[in-house]
Design an enzyme around this catalytic site. Structure first.
Site, mmCIF file in Angstrom:
data_model
loop_
_atom_site.group_PDB
_atom_site.id
_atom_site.type_symbol
_atom_site.label_atom_id
_atom_site.label_comp_id
_atom_site.label_asym_id
_atom_site.label_seq_id
_atom_site.Cartn_x
_atom_site.Cartn_y
_atom_site.Cartn_z
ATOM 1 N N HIS A 46 0.852 -1.187 0.000
ATOM 2 C CA HIS A 46 0.000 0.000 0.000
ATOM 3 C C HIS A 46 0.889 1.239 0.000
ATOM 4 O O HIS A 46 2.062 1.187 0.384
ATOM 5 C CB HIS A 46 -0.891 0.010 1.235
ATOM 6 C CG HIS A 46 -1.970 -1.013 1.227
ATOM 7 N ND1 HIS A 46 -3.049 -0.944 2.080
ATOM 8 C CD2 HIS A 46 -2.157 -2.130 0.477
ATOM 9 C CE1 HIS A 46 -3.851 -1.971 1.858
ATOM 10 N NE2 HIS A 46 -3.330 -2.714 0.902
ATOM 11 N N GLU A 48 1.010 3.824 1.943
ATOM 12 C CA GLU A 48 1.555 4.185 3.251
ATOM 13 C C GLU A 48 2.740 3.302 3.618
ATOM 14 O O GLU A 48 3.753 3.784 4.126
ATOM 15 C CB GLU A 48 0.482 4.085 4.341
ATOM 16 C CG GLU A 48 -0.686 5.016 4.150
ATOM 17 C CD GLU A 48 -1.823 4.425 3.331
ATOM 18 O OE1 GLU A 48 -2.926 4.981 3.375
ATOM 19 O OE2 GLU A 48 -1.613 3.410 2.615
ATOM 20 N N CYS A 79 -2.135 -0.466 7.418
ATOM 21 C CA CYS A 79 -1.327 0.746 7.285
ATOM 22 C C CYS A 79 -1.347 1.573 8.572
ATOM 23 O O CYS A 79 -0.330 2.152 8.951
ATOM 24 C CB CYS A 79 -1.798 1.573 6.099
ATOM 25 S SG CYS A 79 -1.492 0.744 4.526
#
Length: 150
Positions: A46, A48, A79
């Site tokens: 992801h 992040e 995250c």
């Protein structure tokens, strides 16, 4: 936040999903990343997490105390946990987990505020930063043929 939004647009142009993140220390960007899950076949990639990895390498530490993460969307539970473990001071995000779910993403419906409360995290959370611009990322992505969610 605009760096994260711009990076998310780069990701969409590269065939990725519409998520971006930027980590800042003081007034200086340390890391800017977009989601690379599809490109890397790594479900943990992801935006992040990619930004945290990049910031840790750049700063040569796993302790990002003194840093803020700007994310185009409310971080997923994974995250949020990474932000907590990286010791980030604050999470600033644009659109919400519910907004992502409305676009077909299989988000777990637990908010960052709930994660913070349940887990006793000290990370500060600021939702809704440039929300309209963050929502536009979903609209742009939804117009693409062959888009994929996960």
């Amino acid at each position: 936040m605009r760096l994260a939004i711009g990076k998310a647009r780069e990701g969409v142009a590269a065939g990725q999903t519409p998520f971006g993140a930027c980590i800042v220390q003081g007034d200086e960007p340390v890391a800017v990343a977009h989601n690379v899950v599809l490109a890397t076949t790594d479900i943990t990639a992801h935006a992040e997490v990619a930004a945290i990895r990049e910031a840790c390498r750049a700063l040569r530490t796993i302790d990002l105390h003194g840093c803020v993460i700007y994310s185009t969307c409310e971080p997923s539970p994974m995250c949020f946990s990474a932000c907590h473990w990286a010791n980030l001071d604050r999470i600033v995000y644009g659109s919400s987990i519910a907004d992502a779910a409305c676009c077909g993403f299989r988000e777990l419906s637990i908010s960052n505020e709930d994660m913070k409360r349940i887990g006793g995290s000290r990370v500060a959370i600021k939702p809704g930063c440039l929300r309209d611009e963050a929502l536009e990322l979903f609209a742009e992505w939804m117009r693409l043929p062959g888009r994929r969610v996960y």
